[in-house]
Structures are given as C-alpha cells and as structure tokens.
Design an enzyme around this catalytic site. Sequence first.
Site, PDB file in Angstrom:
ATOM      1  N   CYS A  48     -25.783 -18.814 -42.110  1.00 51.31           N
ATOM      2  CA  CYS A  48     -25.997 -18.305 -40.547  1.00 51.31           C
ATOM      3  C   CYS A  48     -24.584 -18.910 -39.803  1.00 51.31           C
ATOM      4  O   CYS A  48     -24.493 -20.063 -40.035  1.00 51.31           O
ATOM      5  CB  CYS A  48     -26.866 -18.655 -39.808  1.00 51.31           C
ATOM      6  SG  CYS A  48     -26.823 -18.088 -37.972  1.00 51.31           S
ATOM      7  N   CYS A  51     -25.426 -21.239 -36.978  1.00 56.52           N
ATOM      8  CA  CYS A  51     -26.323 -22.497 -36.955  1.00 56.52           C
ATOM      9  C   CYS A  51     -26.047 -23.356 -38.298  1.00 56.52           C
ATOM     10  O   CYS A  51     -26.714 -24.310 -38.555  1.00 56.52           O
ATOM     11  CB  CYS A  51     -27.649 -22.460 -36.567  1.00 56.52           C
ATOM     12  SG  CYS A  51     -28.887 -21.550 -37.916  1.00 56.52           S
ATOM     13  N   CYS A  97     -31.986 -14.803 -38.052  1.00 60.31           N
ATOM     14  CA  CYS A  97     -31.885 -16.224 -38.637  1.00 60.31           C
ATOM     15  C   CYS A  97     -33.263 -16.779 -37.919  1.00 60.31           C
ATOM     16  O   CYS A  97     -33.364 -16.888 -36.854  1.00 60.31           O
ATOM     17  CB  CYS A  97     -30.553 -16.909 -38.242  1.00 60.31           C
ATOM     18  SG  CYS A  97     -30.705 -18.765 -38.685  1.00 60.31           S
ATOM     19  N   CYS A 100     -32.149 -20.102 -35.775  1.00 61.00           N
ATOM     20  CA  CYS A 100     -31.499 -19.934 -34.508  1.00 61.00           C
ATOM     21  C   CYS A 100     -31.885 -18.549 -33.755  1.00 61.00           C
ATOM     22  O   CYS A 100     -31.382 -18.386 -32.357  1.00 61.00           O
ATOM     23  CB  CYS A 100     -29.963 -20.247 -34.226  1.00 61.00           C
ATOM     24  SG  CYS A 100     -29.031 -19.133 -35.175  1.00 61.00           S
ATOM     25  N   CYS A 122     -29.275  -5.298 -44.840  1.00 55.85           N
ATOM     26  CA  CYS A 122     -28.023  -4.814 -44.659  1.00 55.85           C
ATOM     27  C   CYS A 122     -27.249  -5.762 -43.586  1.00 55.85           C
ATOM     28  O   CYS A 122     -27.954  -5.716 -42.175  1.00 55.85           O
ATOM     29  CB  CYS A 122     -27.967  -3.430 -44.140  1.00 55.85           C
ATOM     30  SG  CYS A 122     -26.277  -2.634 -43.352  1.00 55.85           S
TER      31      CYS A 122
END
Length: 135
Positions: A48, A51, A97, A100, A122
């Site tokens: 991510c 984070c 995510c 976060c 995707c």
Amino acid sequence: MSYDVEKPDEQWRAELTPAEYAVLRKAGTEPAFVGEYTDTKTAGVYSCRACGAELFRSDTKFESHCGWPSFYDPKDTDAVELLQDNSLGMARTEVRCARCGSHLGHVFEGEGYQTPTDQRYCINSISLTLAPDEG
C-alpha cells in the site's frame, strides 16, 4: 471502521500527492493504461502506497489487458478488506487496504480468466509501491 493506521485528513493530504490522495483516500480511479505497474513483470511484493502494508505478490499478477494491474489473490486474506460499492449505478466490490482503509481498486469474479481463483483484483498502480525481490 477502525484501522491500525489512522491519520487526520490533513495529514493524508500532506503525505500524499494530489493524485495519490484522490485515489487512495477519495476512492478515485487513475486513467487506464498509464499506471506505473500496469505492464510490470518485476518479481516482488506490492504494498500500500499510503501505509506500506504488503498486499500482493508478483506471482499472482497476470495480464488482463484491462488497463490496470491485475492480481488473482492478495498476499494474505487479511491484507485487504472487501466492501460493497454501489456507486456509478452498478454493484461492485471495492478493495481497500485492511491496515489503513485506503482505496485500492475493485475485485471481479467469473470473467473467465484462467487463474486459480477466477478473480481479478483490478488495482490502481498509484495505490501501490513495488519492492523487487533481491537476488
């Protein structure tokens, strides 16, 4: 919802570029076929961008020709959360995510791709960073 990484909106705006903020924090979508990782074949771990949580491995990435990086499975089942998304007049499943709450993209099923899960995560390139495998 409560996340391990929570920051005030002003802090997200300061830490992310305007384009990253629009996708990660406001559930935007980057234009198709322009993302940094759309055609990348580098072995490694995708994390991510907001984070740093590890989300996908390159060995689950496949060519879907949809304009965004596609994966058939997250690195760990707990790495992402899936939420119903009824925006744009259609029912989709949003991928965020789990650490976060940042928007990553959407997951689709039953499209006929020859993958072990019959799923296509995707994901916006701008939501990710790639750490190449060493060696």
